[in-house]
Design a protein around this motif. Structure first.
Motif, PDB file in Angstrom:
ATOM      1  N   LEU A   9       0.818  -1.209   0.000  1.00 42.47           N
ATOM      2  CA  LEU A   9       0.000   0.000   0.000  1.00 42.47           C
ATOM      3  C   LEU A   9       0.855   1.265   0.000  1.00 42.47           C
ATOM      4  O   LEU A   9       0.592   2.201  -0.755  1.00 42.47           O
ATOM      5  CB  LEU A   9      -0.927   0.009   1.217  1.00 42.47           C
ATOM      6  CG  LEU A   9      -2.050  -1.027   1.218  1.00 42.47           C
ATOM      7  CD1 LEU A   9      -2.737  -1.052   2.573  1.00 42.47           C
ATOM      8  CD2 LEU A   9      -3.044  -0.734   0.113  1.00 42.47           C
ATOM      9  N   VAL A  10       1.879   1.281   0.837  1.00 37.39           N
ATOM     10  CA  VAL A  10       2.724   2.473   0.948  1.00 37.39           C
ATOM     11  C   VAL A  10       3.517   2.690  -0.338  1.00 37.39           C
ATOM     12  O   VAL A  10       3.630   3.812  -0.824  1.00 37.39           O
ATOM     13  CB  VAL A  10       3.656   2.379   2.176  1.00 37.39           C
ATOM     14  CG1 VAL A  10       4.674   3.510   2.192  1.00 37.39           C
ATOM     15  CG2 VAL A  10       2.837   2.393   3.460  1.00 37.39           C
ATOM     16  N   ARG A  11       4.065   1.618  -0.913  1.00 36.12           N
ATOM     17  CA  ARG A  11       4.817   1.755  -2.164  1.00 36.12           C
ATOM     18  C   ARG A  11       3.952   2.317  -3.288  1.00 36.12           C
ATOM     19  O   ARG A  11       4.455   2.981  -4.193  1.00 36.12           O
ATOM     20  CB  ARG A  11       5.405   0.415  -2.598  1.00 36.12           C
ATOM     21  CG  ARG A  11       6.607   0.009  -1.799  1.00 36.12           C
ATOM     22  CD  ARG A  11       7.142  -1.338  -2.252  1.00 36.12           C
ATOM     23  NE  ARG A  11       8.163  -1.812  -1.361  1.00 36.12           N
ATOM     24  CZ  ARG A  11       9.466  -1.595  -1.548  1.00 36.12           C
ATOM     25  NH1 ARG A  11       9.872  -0.937  -2.599  1.00 36.12           N
ATOM     26  NH2 ARG A  11      10.337  -2.048  -0.687  1.00 36.12           N
ATOM     27  N   GLY A  12       2.657   2.086  -3.225  1.00 37.60           N
ATOM     28  CA  GLY A  12       1.752   2.590  -4.248  1.00 37.60           C
ATOM     29  C   GLY A  12       1.481   4.082  -4.173  1.00 37.60           C
ATOM     30  O   GLY A  12       1.023   4.665  -5.154  1.00 37.60           O
ATOM     31  N   GLY A  43       4.964  13.437   3.722  1.00 42.51           N
ATOM     32  CA  GLY A  43       3.662  14.100   3.625  1.00 42.51           C
ATOM     33  C   GLY A  43       2.627  13.268   2.887  1.00 42.51           C
ATOM     34  O   GLY A  43       1.444  13.288   3.219  1.00 42.51           O
ATOM     35  N   ARG A  44       3.069  12.521   1.892  1.00 41.06           N
ATOM     36  CA  ARG A  44       2.142  11.658   1.143  1.00 41.06           C
ATOM     37  C   ARG A  44       1.613  10.529   2.021  1.00 41.06           C
ATOM     38  O   ARG A  44       0.454  10.148   1.920  1.00 41.06           O
ATOM     39  CB  ARG A  44       2.831  11.050  -0.068  1.00 41.06           C
ATOM     40  CG  ARG A  44       3.056  12.002  -1.184  1.00 41.06           C
ATOM     41  CD  ARG A  44       3.705  11.239  -2.349  1.00 41.06           C
ATOM     42  NE  ARG A  44       3.839  12.085  -3.496  1.00 41.06           N
ATOM     43  CZ  ARG A  44       2.894  12.219  -4.432  1.00 41.06           C
ATOM     44  NH1 ARG A  44       1.775  11.561  -4.320  1.00 41.06           N
ATOM     45  NH2 ARG A  44       3.080  13.027  -5.442  1.00 41.06           N
ATOM     46  N   VAL A  45       2.476   9.973   2.861  1.00 47.96           N
ATOM     47  CA  VAL A  45       2.072   8.844   3.708  1.00 47.96           C
ATOM     48  C   VAL A  45       1.168   9.310   4.845  1.00 47.96           C
ATOM     49  O   VAL A  45       0.223   8.624   5.203  1.00 47.96           O
ATOM     50  CB  VAL A  45       3.316   8.110   4.251  1.00 47.96           C
ATOM     51  CG1 VAL A  45       2.920   7.028   5.239  1.00 47.96           C
ATOM     52  CG2 VAL A  45       4.108   7.505   3.104  1.00 47.96           C
ATOM     53  N   ILE A  46       1.433  10.499   5.368  1.00 42.85           N
ATOM     54  CA  ILE A  46       0.608  11.010   6.458  1.00 42.85           C
ATOM     55  C   ILE A  46      -0.686  11.608   5.915  1.00 42.85           C
ATOM     56  O   ILE A  46      -1.761  11.333   6.438  1.00 42.85           O
ATOM     57  CB  ILE A  46       1.388  12.042   7.288  1.00 42.85           C
ATOM     58  CG1 ILE A  46       2.563  11.347   7.971  1.00 42.85           C
ATOM     59  CG2 ILE A  46       0.482  12.717   8.299  1.00 42.85           C
ATOM     60  CD1 ILE A  46       3.511  12.275   8.663  1.00 42.85           C
ATOM     61  N   GLY A  50      -3.682  13.844   8.576  1.00 46.83           N
ATOM     62  CA  GLY A  50      -3.442  12.448   8.913  1.00 46.83           C
ATOM     63  C   GLY A  50      -4.413  11.464   8.280  1.00 46.83           C
ATOM     64  O   GLY A  50      -4.487  10.303   8.683  1.00 46.83           O
ATOM     65  N   ARG A  51      -5.134  11.912   7.268  1.00 42.42           N
ATOM     66  CA  ARG A  51      -6.149  11.045   6.663  1.00 42.42           C
ATOM     67  C   ARG A  51      -5.580   9.792   6.027  1.00 42.42           C
ATOM     68  O   ARG A  51      -6.144   8.707   6.170  1.00 42.42           O
ATOM     69  CB  ARG A  51      -6.939  11.819   5.612  1.00 42.42           C
ATOM     70  CG  ARG A  51      -7.892  12.799   6.194  1.00 42.42           C
ATOM     71  CD  ARG A  51      -8.685  13.475   5.105  1.00 42.42           C
ATOM     72  NE  ARG A  51      -9.475  14.557   5.682  1.00 42.42           N
ATOM     73  CZ  ARG A  51      -9.935  15.557   5.001  1.00 42.42           C
ATOM     74  NH1 ARG A  51      -9.686  15.656   3.714  1.00 42.42           N
ATOM     75  NH2 ARG A  51     -10.638  16.486   5.597  1.00 42.42           N
ATOM     76  N   THR A  52      -4.471   9.916   5.314  1.00 40.55           N
ATOM     77  CA  THR A  52      -3.884   8.747   4.654  1.00 40.55           C
ATOM     78  C   THR A  52      -3.379   7.758   5.692  1.00 40.55           C
ATOM     79  O   THR A  52      -3.601   6.546   5.575  1.00 40.55           O
ATOM     80  CB  THR A  52      -2.750   9.164   3.705  1.00 40.55           C
ATOM     81  OG1 THR A  52      -3.254  10.130   2.785  1.00 40.55           O
ATOM     82  CG2 THR A  52      -2.206   7.981   2.938  1.00 40.55           C
ATOM     83  N   ALA A  53      -2.697   8.253   6.718  1.00 42.53           N
ATOM     84  CA  ALA A  53      -2.199   7.376   7.780  1.00 42.53           C
ATOM     85  C   ALA A  53      -3.357   6.672   8.483  1.00 42.53           C
ATOM     86  O   ALA A  53      -3.286   5.475   8.773  1.00 42.53           O
ATOM     87  CB  ALA A  53      -1.373   8.177   8.782  1.00 42.53           C
ATOM     88  N   ALA A  58      -6.626   1.751   9.256  1.00 40.38           N
ATOM     89  CA  ALA A  58      -7.929   1.089   9.187  1.00 40.38           C
ATOM     90  C   ALA A  58      -7.863  -0.171   8.331  1.00 40.38           C
ATOM     91  O   ALA A  58      -8.396  -1.222   8.713  1.00 40.38           O
ATOM     92  CB  ALA A  58      -8.977   2.046   8.625  1.00 40.38           C
ATOM     93  N   VAL A  59      -7.201  -0.082   7.183  1.00 40.44           N
ATOM     94  CA  VAL A  59      -7.108  -1.244   6.297  1.00 40.44           C
ATOM     95  C   VAL A  59      -6.311  -2.366   6.958  1.00 40.44           C
ATOM     96  O   VAL A  59      -6.741  -3.525   6.984  1.00 40.44           O
ATOM     97  CB  VAL A  59      -6.472  -0.851   4.939  1.00 40.44           C
ATOM     98  CG1 VAL A  59      -6.137  -2.080   4.115  1.00 40.44           C
ATOM     99  CG2 VAL A  59      -7.399   0.065   4.175  1.00 40.44           C
ATOM    100  N   ILE A  60      -5.156  -2.034   7.504  1.00 37.72           N
ATOM    101  CA  ILE A  60      -4.320  -3.050   8.139  1.00 37.72           C
ATOM    102  C   ILE A  60      -5.005  -3.591   9.395  1.00 37.72           C
ATOM    103  O   ILE A  60      -4.961  -4.786   9.673  1.00 37.72           O
ATOM    104  CB  ILE A  60      -2.915  -2.486   8.467  1.00 37.72           C
ATOM    105  CG1 ILE A  60      -2.207  -2.080   7.167  1.00 37.72           C
ATOM    106  CG2 ILE A  60      -2.092  -3.490   9.242  1.00 37.72           C
ATOM    107  CD1 ILE A  60      -2.035  -3.196   6.156  1.00 37.72           C
TER     108      ILE A  60
END
Length: 78
Positions: A9-12, A43-46, A50-53, A58-60
């Motif tokens: 997920l993170v690599r994507g 910033g992309r991961v967070i 903090g919505r992305t984080a 939630a998914v994990i």
């Protein structure tokens, strides 16, 4: 398995997928997954507010059979 799913997920979502590192540690209260990315991708991961984080957690969390914690570690590799 959870680390592999989180890694995928993170690599994507990052610009430097080769710099993604997921480490796993067992703790008393469950599993801890630490996410390390290139500082430019932090910033992309967070995400905004903090919505992305939160979405990654939630998914994990839905895949986990026990308690799991995800920490995005701020590393400055410059």
């Amino acid at each position: 398995m959870l680390a592999d799913a989180l890694d995928h997920l993170v690599r994507g979502i990052v610009d430097h997928p080769d710099d993604v590192d997921i480490s796993t540690r067992r703790q008393r209260r469950g599993e801890l997954l630490e996410v390390r990315v290139n500082p430019e991708d932090l910033g992309r991961v967070i995400g905004r507010s903090g919505r992305t984080a939160k979405a990654l957690r939630a998914v994990i969390g839905s895949l986990a059979k026990e308690s799991v914690r995800i920490d995005v570690v701020d590393t400055d590799r410059r």
